[in-house]
Design a protein around this motif. Structure first.
Motif, mmCIF file in Angstrom:
data_model
loop_
_atom_site.group_PDB
_atom_site.id
_atom_site.type_symbol
_atom_site.label_atom_id
_atom_site.label_comp_id
_atom_site.label_asym_id
_atom_site.label_seq_id
_atom_site.Cartn_x
_atom_site.Cartn_y
_atom_site.Cartn_z
ATOM 1 N N ILE A 20 0.859 -1.184 0.000
ATOM 2 C CA ILE A 20 0.000 0.000 0.000
ATOM 3 C C ILE A 20 0.894 1.232 0.000
ATOM 4 C CG2 ILE A 20 -1.814 1.259 1.216
ATOM 5 C CD1 ILE A 20 -2.691 -1.395 2.446
ATOM 6 N N TRP A 21 0.636 2.134 -0.957
ATOM 7 C CA TRP A 21 1.445 3.341 -1.139
ATOM 8 C C TRP A 21 0.550 4.568 -1.041
ATOM 9 C CZ3 TRP A 21 6.502 1.788 -2.565
ATOM 10 C CH2 TRP A 21 6.613 0.490 -3.064
ATOM 11 N N ASN A 22 1.119 5.686 -0.591
ATOM 12 C CA ASN A 22 0.378 6.939 -0.711
ATOM 13 C C ASN A 22 0.578 7.478 -2.132
ATOM 14 O OD1 ASN A 22 2.891 8.259 -0.805
ATOM 15 N ND2 ASN A 22 2.825 8.856 1.357
ATOM 16 N N ILE A 23 -0.080 8.590 -2.462
ATOM 17 C CA ILE A 23 -0.039 9.067 -3.851
ATOM 18 C C ILE A 23 1.346 9.593 -4.245
ATOM 19 C CG2 ILE A 23 -2.498 9.574 -3.945
ATOM 20 C CD1 ILE A 23 -1.806 12.509 -3.488
ATOM 21 N N ASN A 24 2.239 9.766 -3.257
ATOM 22 C CA ASN A 24 3.626 10.127 -3.559
ATOM 23 C C ASN A 24 4.516 8.893 -3.717
ATOM 24 O OD1 ASN A 24 3.137 12.975 -3.384
ATOM 25 N ND2 ASN A 24 3.156 12.787 -1.142
ATOM 26 N N MET A 25 3.891 7.708 -3.757
ATOM 27 C CA MET A 25 4.578 6.423 -3.872
ATOM 28 C C MET A 25 5.548 6.184 -2.723
ATOM 29 S SD MET A 25 3.238 4.616 -6.159
ATOM 30 C CE MET A 25 4.392 3.258 -6.043
ATOM 31 N N GLU A 26 5.129 6.611 -1.543
ATOM 32 C CA GLU A 26 5.835 6.268 -0.315
ATOM 33 C C GLU A 26 5.121 5.077 0.308
ATOM 34 O OE1 GLU A 26 7.209 10.820 0.871
ATOM 35 O OE2 GLU A 26 5.316 9.998 1.622
ATOM 36 N N LEU A 27 5.885 4.070 0.675
ATOM 37 C CA LEU A 27 5.303 2.829 1.176
ATOM 38 C C LEU A 27 4.638 3.058 2.529
ATOM 39 C CD1 LEU A 27 4.971 -0.210 0.572
ATOM 40 C CD2 LEU A 27 7.094 -0.581 1.863
ATOM 41 N N VAL A 28 3.364 2.699 2.614
ATOM 42 C CA VAL A 28 2.599 2.834 3.851
ATOM 43 C C VAL A 28 2.576 1.518 4.617
ATOM 44 C CG1 VAL A 28 0.309 3.331 4.808
ATOM 45 C CG2 VAL A 28 1.159 4.652 2.847
ATOM 46 N N HIS A 29 2.392 0.420 3.885
ATOM 47 C CA HIS A 29 2.290 -0.891 4.536
ATOM 48 C C HIS A 29 2.554 -1.962 3.497
ATOM 49 C CE1 HIS A 29 1.144 -3.720 7.634
ATOM 50 N NE2 HIS A 29 0.253 -4.286 6.838
ATOM 51 N N GLU A 30 3.091 -3.094 3.929
ATOM 52 C CA GLU A 30 3.266 -4.238 3.041
ATOM 53 C C GLU A 30 2.954 -5.527 3.777
ATOM 54 O OE1 GLU A 30 7.288 -4.194 1.625
ATOM 55 O OE2 GLU A 30 8.076 -5.167 3.423
ATOM 56 N N VAL A 31 2.473 -6.506 3.020
ATOM 57 C CA VAL A 31 2.109 -7.806 3.583
ATOM 58 C C VAL A 31 2.765 -8.882 2.746
ATOM 59 C CG1 VAL A 31 0.219 -9.402 4.099
ATOM 60 C CG2 VAL A 31 -0.119 -6.944 4.405
ATOM 61 N N ASN A 32 3.502 -9.772 3.409
ATOM 62 C CA ASN A 32 4.044 -10.950 2.745
ATOM 63 C C ASN A 32 2.937 -12.000 2.708
ATOM 64 O OD1 ASN A 32 5.323 -13.436 2.127
ATOM 65 N ND2 ASN A 32 7.276 -12.675 2.910
ATOM 66 N N LEU A 33 2.355 -12.205 1.539
ATOM 67 C CA LEU A 33 1.195 -13.085 1.432
ATOM 68 C C LEU A 33 1.547 -14.535 1.736
ATOM 69 C CD1 LEU A 33 -0.423 -11.572 -1.785
ATOM 70 C CD2 LEU A 33 -1.041 -11.144 0.592
ATOM 71 N N ARG A 34 2.753 -14.928 1.461
ATOM 72 C CA ARG A 34 3.150 -16.305 1.739
ATOM 73 C C ARG A 34 3.200 -16.574 3.229
ATOM 74 N NH1 ARG A 34 2.751 -20.697 -0.973
ATOM 75 N NH2 ARG A 34 3.472 -19.561 -2.825
ATOM 76 N N GLU A 35 3.598 -15.583 4.019
ATOM 77 C CA GLU A 35 3.724 -15.770 5.463
ATOM 78 C C GLU A 35 2.441 -15.449 6.209
ATOM 79 O OE1 GLU A 35 6.958 -13.335 6.643
ATOM 80 O OE2 GLU A 35 8.488 -14.566 5.634
ATOM 81 N N GLN A 36 1.472 -14.809 5.543
ATOM 82 C CA GLN A 36 0.254 -14.371 6.206
ATOM 83 C C GLN A 36 -0.721 -15.536 6.310
ATOM 84 O OE1 GLN A 36 0.116 -11.402 7.430
ATOM 85 N NE2 GLN A 36 -2.000 -11.177 8.079
ATOM 86 N N GLN A 37 -0.642 -16.279 7.404
ATOM 87 C CA GLN A 37 -1.483 -17.470 7.569
ATOM 88 C C GLN A 37 -2.766 -17.198 8.337
ATOM 89 O OE1 GLN A 37 -0.854 -20.350 6.072
ATOM 90 N NE2 GLN A 37 0.944 -19.388 5.156
ATOM 91 N N VAL A 38 -2.754 -16.161 9.189
ATOM 92 C CA VAL A 38 -3.921 -15.888 10.022
ATOM 93 C C VAL A 38 -4.208 -14.397 9.999
ATOM 94 C CG1 VAL A 38 -4.905 -16.033 12.345
ATOM 95 C CG2 VAL A 38 -3.381 -17.849 11.531
ATOM 96 N N PHE A 39 -5.485 -14.028 9.852
ATOM 97 C CA PHE A 39 -5.883 -12.636 9.903
ATOM 98 C C PHE A 39 -6.021 -12.183 11.357
ATOM 99 C CE2 PHE A 39 -7.099 -13.889 5.656
ATOM 100 C CZ PHE A 39 -6.688 -12.797 4.911
ATOM 101 N N SER A 40 -6.127 -10.869 11.533
ATOM 102 C CA SER A 40 -6.106 -10.303 12.882
ATOM 103 C C SER A 40 -7.247 -10.811 13.751
ATOM 104 C CB SER A 40 -6.166 -8.773 12.808
ATOM 105 O OG SER A 40 -7.340 -8.359 12.126
ATOM 106 N N HIS A 41 -8.389 -11.185 13.149
ATOM 107 C CA HIS A 41 -9.505 -11.659 13.950
ATOM 108 C C HIS A 41 -9.438 -13.165 14.187
ATOM 109 C CE1 HIS A 41 -10.662 -11.870 9.721
ATOM 110 N NE2 HIS A 41 -11.432 -12.899 10.038
ATOM 111 N N GLY A 42 -8.341 -13.813 13.761
ATOM 112 C CA GLY A 42 -8.129 -15.209 14.107
ATOM 113 C C GLY A 42 -8.591 -16.212 13.072
#
Length: 292
Positions: A261-283
């Motif tokens: 996720i980038w802001n309109i100046n293409m500064e990185l706001v957040h990133e997620v490694n989809l391979r490592e993302q096994q569980v969402f915040s709500h469990g």
């Protein structure tokens, strides 16, 4: 999506459900992840090659591989065909897109010169048809506010098309002179419109991603690289959205298995490694909650 809005687009949207629609061979499949059930659209005689979602989210268009291919438009809840659209393409349908008001459907064929057709799908009226180029088109998409303008992307180019009466005109043809270290020109693999409000008027530019991992901007008939190596591999999809607040963000996902996720100046706001993302915040596990 709402069952109550299945009959008319203007109904109140309640009782939301999420479905996955995809195809295998000549079968369109509607999968309900909440009930782990699927339904099948079997109207095609030939293999399905692409699909496009109507803005109502209740209607799907599926194109086929055939000498004189047709486009089937059908309801995902009832599986009833709403219209069989004849095309002047040859060999098959490569990609399609609905206009934002859902009235027009643009399609690209597997012909030698990758023909483009724009159809009012409810009336079967062809508003424009022409060859594009010898290089394949990877994606089509309509302008956010103008149903008579759309964009195509492909090898080393972005083209902006205008429907003028019964003519289909190439308004702009922007070549991306941005080779990699080996001198190879890029494929533009995805794009999204980004809209600005200037006074009472809106202006739209085009954000693009390529197979080298670069994010660029097309504005005023010119290409500007915004972020080289935004991803370590090809960018598969890109989306400009205000869903995360009152400001636009640019969301990208690539073959490096990162969502960013980038802001309109293409500064990185957040990133997620989809391979490592096994569980969402709500469990809920990633495999179970596919609808995310």
């Amino acid at each position: 999506m709402s069952r109550r809005s299945a009959s008319t687009y203007g109904d109140e949207k309640v009782d939301l459900e999420r479905f996955f629609v995809y195809f295998v061979s000549r079968i369109g499949i509607v999968y309900n992840p909440n009930h782990n059930k699927q339904k099948f659209y079997q109207g095609h005689k030939y293999k399905i090659t692409c699909q496009a979602s109507h803005p109502s989210r209740l209607i799907i268009a599926t194109g086929e591989s055939a000498p004189s291919p047709s486009i089937h438009i059908w309801n995902i809840l009832t599986l009833e065909p709403l219209k069989i659209v004849k095309t002047d393409h040859k060999n098959g349908i490569l990609t399609m897109s609905f206009s934002h008001d859902g009235v027009l459907l643009a399609s690209c064929g597997f012909d030698k010169f990758f023909s483009i057709q724009v159809t009012n799908w409810k009336t079967n009226e062809i508003l424009g048809f022409r060859n594009s180029d010898s290089a394949p088109i990877l994606e089509l998409g309509f302008h956010s506010f103008d149903r008579y303008e759309f964009t195509s992307i492909g090898y080393n180019n972005v083209a902006v098309w205008k429907i003028d009466g019964k003519s289909l005109l190439r308004k702009d043809w922007i070549f991306i002179n941005s080779p990699n270290l080996e001198g190879v020109m890029p494929y533009i693999t995805c794009f999204s419109y980004i809209n600005y409000q200037i006074g009472k008027n809106y202006q739209s530019d085009i954000i693009v991603g390529d197979n080298f991992g670069t994010v660029g901007l097309v504005s005023g008939g010119k290409y500007y690289p915004l972020k080289k190596e935004a991803h370590a591999a090809m960018i598969n999809c890109i989306k400009v959205s205000d869903a995360l607040g009152d400001k636009n963000v640019i969301i990208t996902a690539g073959e490096d298995e990162f969502l960013k996720i980038w802001n309109i100046n293409m500064e990185l706001v957040h990133e997620v490694n989809l391979r490592e993302q096994q569980v969402f915040s709500h469990g809920t596990s990633l495999q179970k909650n596919l609808s995310i």
